[in-house]
Scaffold this motif. Structure first.
Motif, PDB file in Angstrom:
ATOM      1  N   GLU A 111      45.444 -16.787  67.116  1.00  0.00           N
ATOM      2  CA  GLU A 111      45.181 -18.105  66.523  1.00  0.00           C
ATOM      3  C   GLU A 111      43.859 -18.704  67.014  1.00  0.00           C
ATOM      4  N   LYS A 112      43.521 -18.488  68.286  1.00  0.00           N
ATOM      5  CA  LYS A 112      42.264 -19.032  68.827  1.00  0.00           C
ATOM      6  C   LYS A 112      41.045 -18.416  68.129  1.00  0.00           C
ATOM      7  N   ILE A 113      41.131 -17.154  67.782  1.00  0.00           N
ATOM      8  CA  ILE A 113      40.016 -16.515  67.067  1.00  0.00           C
ATOM      9  C   ILE A 113      39.909 -17.082  65.658  1.00  0.00           C
ATOM     10  N   LEU A 114      41.031 -17.315  65.007  1.00  0.00           N
ATOM     11  CA  LEU A 114      40.997 -17.918  63.670  1.00  0.00           C
ATOM     12  C   LEU A 114      40.399 -19.316  63.710  1.00  0.00           C
ATOM     13  N   ASP A 115      40.654 -20.076  64.774  1.00  0.00           N
ATOM     14  CA  ASP A 115      40.054 -21.403  64.911  1.00  0.00           C
ATOM     15  C   ASP A 115      38.537 -21.313  65.066  1.00  0.00           C
ATOM     16  N   ILE A 116      38.068 -20.310  65.801  1.00  0.00           N
ATOM     17  CA  ILE A 116      36.625 -20.113  65.988  1.00  0.00           C
ATOM     18  C   ILE A 116      35.971 -19.692  64.677  1.00  0.00           C
ATOM     19  N   MET A 117      36.690 -18.913  63.885  1.00  0.00           N
ATOM     20  CA  MET A 117      36.147 -18.366  62.645  1.00  0.00           C
ATOM     21  C   MET A 117      35.696 -19.447  61.665  1.00  0.00           C
ATOM     22  N   ASP A 118      36.318 -20.608  61.698  1.00  0.00           N
ATOM     23  CA  ASP A 118      35.950 -21.672  60.766  1.00  0.00           C
ATOM     24  C   ASP A 118      34.473 -22.041  60.873  1.00  0.00           C
ATOM     25  N   LYS A 119      33.909 -21.983  62.079  1.00  0.00           N
ATOM     26  CA  LYS A 119      32.507 -22.343  62.285  1.00  0.00           C
ATOM     27  C   LYS A 119      31.551 -21.289  61.746  1.00  0.00           C
ATOM     28  N   TYR A 120      31.969 -20.038  61.750  1.00  0.00           N
ATOM     29  CA  TYR A 120      31.031 -18.945  61.514  1.00  0.00           C
ATOM     30  C   TYR A 120      31.208 -18.194  60.201  1.00  0.00           C
ATOM     31  N   THR A 121      32.128 -18.603  59.355  1.00  0.00           N
ATOM     32  CA  THR A 121      32.356 -17.846  58.129  1.00  0.00           C
ATOM     33  C   THR A 121      31.165 -17.872  57.173  1.00  0.00           C
ATOM     34  N   ASP A 122      30.317 -18.892  57.241  1.00  0.00           N
ATOM     35  CA  ASP A 122      29.146 -18.971  56.369  1.00  0.00           C
ATOM     36  C   ASP A 122      27.908 -18.330  56.984  1.00  0.00           C
ATOM     37  N   GLN A 123      28.050 -17.676  58.141  1.00  0.00           N
ATOM     38  CA  GLN A 123      26.912 -17.061  58.819  1.00  0.00           C
ATOM     39  C   GLN A 123      27.149 -15.568  58.967  1.00  0.00           C
ATOM     40  N   GLU A 124      26.076 -14.802  58.903  1.00  0.00           N
ATOM     41  CA  GLU A 124      26.159 -13.366  59.171  1.00  0.00           C
ATOM     42  C   GLU A 124      26.023 -13.200  60.684  1.00  0.00           C
ATOM     43  N   ARG A 125      27.152 -12.904  61.345  1.00  0.00           N
ATOM     44  CA  ARG A 125      27.158 -12.868  62.810  1.00  0.00           C
ATOM     45  C   ARG A 125      28.080 -11.807  63.335  1.00  0.00           C
ATOM     46  N   ALA A 126      27.831 -11.463  64.592  1.00  0.00           N
ATOM     47  CA  ALA A 126      28.753 -10.649  65.372  1.00  0.00           C
ATOM     48  C   ALA A 126      29.012 -11.423  66.661  1.00  0.00           C
ATOM     49  N   LEU A 127      30.257 -11.655  66.954  1.00  0.00           N
ATOM     50  CA  LEU A 127      30.652 -12.424  68.131  1.00  0.00           C
ATOM     51  C   LEU A 127      31.597 -11.599  68.975  1.00  0.00           C
ATOM     52  N   ALA A 128      31.561 -11.834  70.285  1.00  0.00           N
ATOM     53  CA  ALA A 128      32.530 -11.215  71.187  1.00  0.00           C
ATOM     54  C   ALA A 128      33.345 -12.329  71.826  1.00  0.00           C
ATOM     55  N   VAL A 129      34.645 -12.121  71.898  1.00  0.00           N
ATOM     56  CA  VAL A 129      35.563 -13.128  72.433  1.00  0.00           C
ATOM     57  C   VAL A 129      36.463 -12.453  73.456  1.00  0.00           C
ATOM     58  N   LYS A 130      36.588 -13.071  74.622  1.00  0.00           N
ATOM     59  CA  LYS A 130      37.526 -12.568  75.627  1.00  0.00           C
ATOM     60  C   LYS A 130      38.754 -13.465  75.591  1.00  0.00           C
ATOM     61  N   LEU A 131      39.895 -12.845  75.318  1.00  0.00           N
ATOM     62  CA  LEU A 131      41.126 -13.593  75.156  1.00  0.00           C
ATOM     63  C   LEU A 131      42.268 -12.777  75.749  1.00  0.00           C
ATOM     64  N   THR A 144      38.446  -4.134  71.378  1.00  0.00           N
ATOM     65  CA  THR A 144      37.683  -3.059  72.020  1.00  0.00           C
ATOM     66  C   THR A 144      38.336  -2.635  73.328  1.00  0.00           C
ATOM     67  N   ASN A 145      37.779  -1.570  73.902  1.00  0.00           N
ATOM     68  CA  ASN A 145      38.245  -1.091  75.200  1.00  0.00           C
ATOM     69  C   ASN A 145      37.395  -1.626  76.347  1.00  0.00           C
ATOM     70  N   LEU A 146      36.499  -2.567  76.073  1.00  0.00           N
ATOM     71  CA  LEU A 146      35.623  -3.121  77.107  1.00  0.00           C
ATOM     72  C   LEU A 146      36.401  -3.987  78.087  1.00  0.00           C
ATOM     73  N   LYS A 147      35.885  -4.071  79.303  1.00  0.00           N
ATOM     74  CA  LYS A 147      36.520  -4.897  80.341  1.00  0.00           C
ATOM     75  C   LYS A 147      35.813  -6.230  80.527  1.00  0.00           C
ATOM     76  N   GLU A 148      34.533  -6.303  80.133  1.00  0.00           N
ATOM     77  CA  GLU A 148      33.790  -7.549  80.281  1.00  0.00           C
ATOM     78  C   GLU A 148      32.928  -7.805  79.052  1.00  0.00           C
ATOM     79  N   LEU A 149      32.584  -9.067  78.855  1.00  0.00           N
ATOM     80  CA  LEU A 149      31.753  -9.458  77.716  1.00  0.00           C
ATOM     81  C   LEU A 149      30.328  -8.956  77.891  1.00  0.00           C
ATOM     82  N   PRO A 150      29.670  -8.566  76.812  1.00  0.00           N
ATOM     83  CA  PRO A 150      28.255  -8.184  76.913  1.00  0.00           C
ATOM     84  C   PRO A 150      27.389  -9.425  77.091  1.00  0.00           C
ATOM     85  N   HIS A 151      26.167  -9.218  77.570  1.00  0.00           N
ATOM     86  CA  HIS A 151      25.238 -10.330  77.735  1.00  0.00           C
ATOM     87  C   HIS A 151      24.649 -10.771  76.397  1.00  0.00           C
ATOM     88  N   ARG A 152      24.498  -9.812  75.476  1.00  0.00           N
ATOM     89  CA  ARG A 152      23.907 -10.115  74.172  1.00  0.00           C
ATOM     90  C   ARG A 152      24.520  -9.185  73.129  1.00  0.00           C
TER      91      ARG A 152
END
Length: 142
Positions: A50-70, A124-132
């Motif tokens: 649900e938290k990711i869906l809440d974030i999605m409202d801001k970015y649906t009109d933009q071409e983006r790639a985001l990483a979220v740690k949850l 993903t299988n990552l353990k930490e968020l990327p810097h960019r």
């Protein structure tokens, strides 16, 4: 039999041999891509947190790639932007170390709207968020 020993020749020979061996080890590493692939699994629409869906409202009109740690998991969210004629699909994700910082490169493909979605969420299988994060897009030839 009297054999003369040329010390200069031995030093030059050893120096040449060291440079030759070093060249075979280090030069290929300079030209090879040092990226590591990231394993990921597609998150079904019903299972997106649900938290990711809440974030999605801001970015649906933009071409983006985001990483979220949850909850200790790293999710990658890719949105198509304002192009309503096409959907988006992730082709591959990889990480590269640049100046001791992790850079994630997400390759996404615009596809026919019927074969893809306006946004994609993967775990993903990552353990930490990327810097960019860098998004690389292309259009499918279909």
């Amino acid at each position: 039999m009297n054999v003369k020993f040329n010390m200069k020749g031995v030093i030059y020979g050893m120096l040449f041999l060291a440079l030759l061996i070093g060249g075979f080890i280090f030069i290929p590493n300079m030209f090879m891509d040092q990226s590591k692939p990231v394993d990921y699994t597609m998150v079904q629409r019903e299972a997106i947190p649900e938290k990711i869906l809440d974030i999605m409202d801001k970015y649906t009109d933009q071409e983006r790639a985001l990483a979220v740690k949850l909850d200790g998991k790293i999710y990658v969210v890719v949105t198509r932007g304002k192009d309503n004629d096409k959907g988006i699909e992730i082709e591959k994700i990889r990480t590269i170390n640049e100046e001791d910082k992790i850079v994630m490169k997400v390759k996404a493909v615009y596809k026919d709207k019927k074969e893809s979605y306006p946004y994609v969420v993967v775990e993903t299988n990552l353990k930490e968020l990327p810097h960019r994060i860098e998004l690389e897009t292309s259009i499918s030839g279909n």
